[in-house]
Design an enzyme around this catalytic site. Structure first.
Site, PDB file in Angstrom:
ATOM      1  CE1 TYR A  16      10.979  47.916 -81.319  1.00 27.12           C
ATOM      2  CE2 TYR A  16      10.225  49.281 -83.138  1.00 27.12           C
ATOM      3  CZ  TYR A  16      11.185  48.959 -82.202  1.00 27.12           C
ATOM      4  OH  TYR A  16      12.356  49.673 -82.154  1.00 27.12           O
ATOM      5  CB  CYS A  17       5.473  42.458 -80.251  1.00 30.26           C
ATOM      6  SG  CYS A  17       4.293  41.199 -79.785  1.00 30.26           S
ATOM      7  N   PRO A  18       3.222  42.838 -82.783  1.00 28.14           N
ATOM      8  CG  PRO A  18       1.047  42.251 -83.538  1.00 28.14           C
ATOM      9  CD  PRO A  18       1.875  43.407 -83.002  1.00 28.14           C
TER      10      PRO A  18
END
Length: 80
Positions: A16-18
């Site tokens: 997941y981000c980042p």
């Protein structure tokens, strides 16, 4: 969909981000200009982040595919 042959693969599924963009940033540094990288991800935020990454850093987003819960991006590495 066009037939694109990638030179390298970055599997960012489950991240997941980042993290996907951080891994992408490191991966393009390893590749030569003109190489095609396929990125596979499951984080929907990559639909926004990866095109912006390419625009900002001078890479060419050749194709962006969303199938089921998976996102695939074909990126031609630009000059570093």
């Amino acid at each position: 969909m066009i037939d694109i042959k990638e030179d390298s693969l970055l599997d960012a599924t489950g991240l997941y981000c980042p993290e996907p963009v951080m891994l992408l940033h490191n991966k393009v540094r390893e590749l030569e200009s003109g190489n095609v990288l396929m990125v596979v991800a499951t984080d929907p935020s990559t639909e926004r982040d990866i095109p912006k990454f390419c625009t900002f850093l001078g890479h060419e987003l050749l194709e962006q595919i969303h199938e089921n819960e998976t996102f695939r991006y074909y990126i031609r590495v630009g000059e570093s």
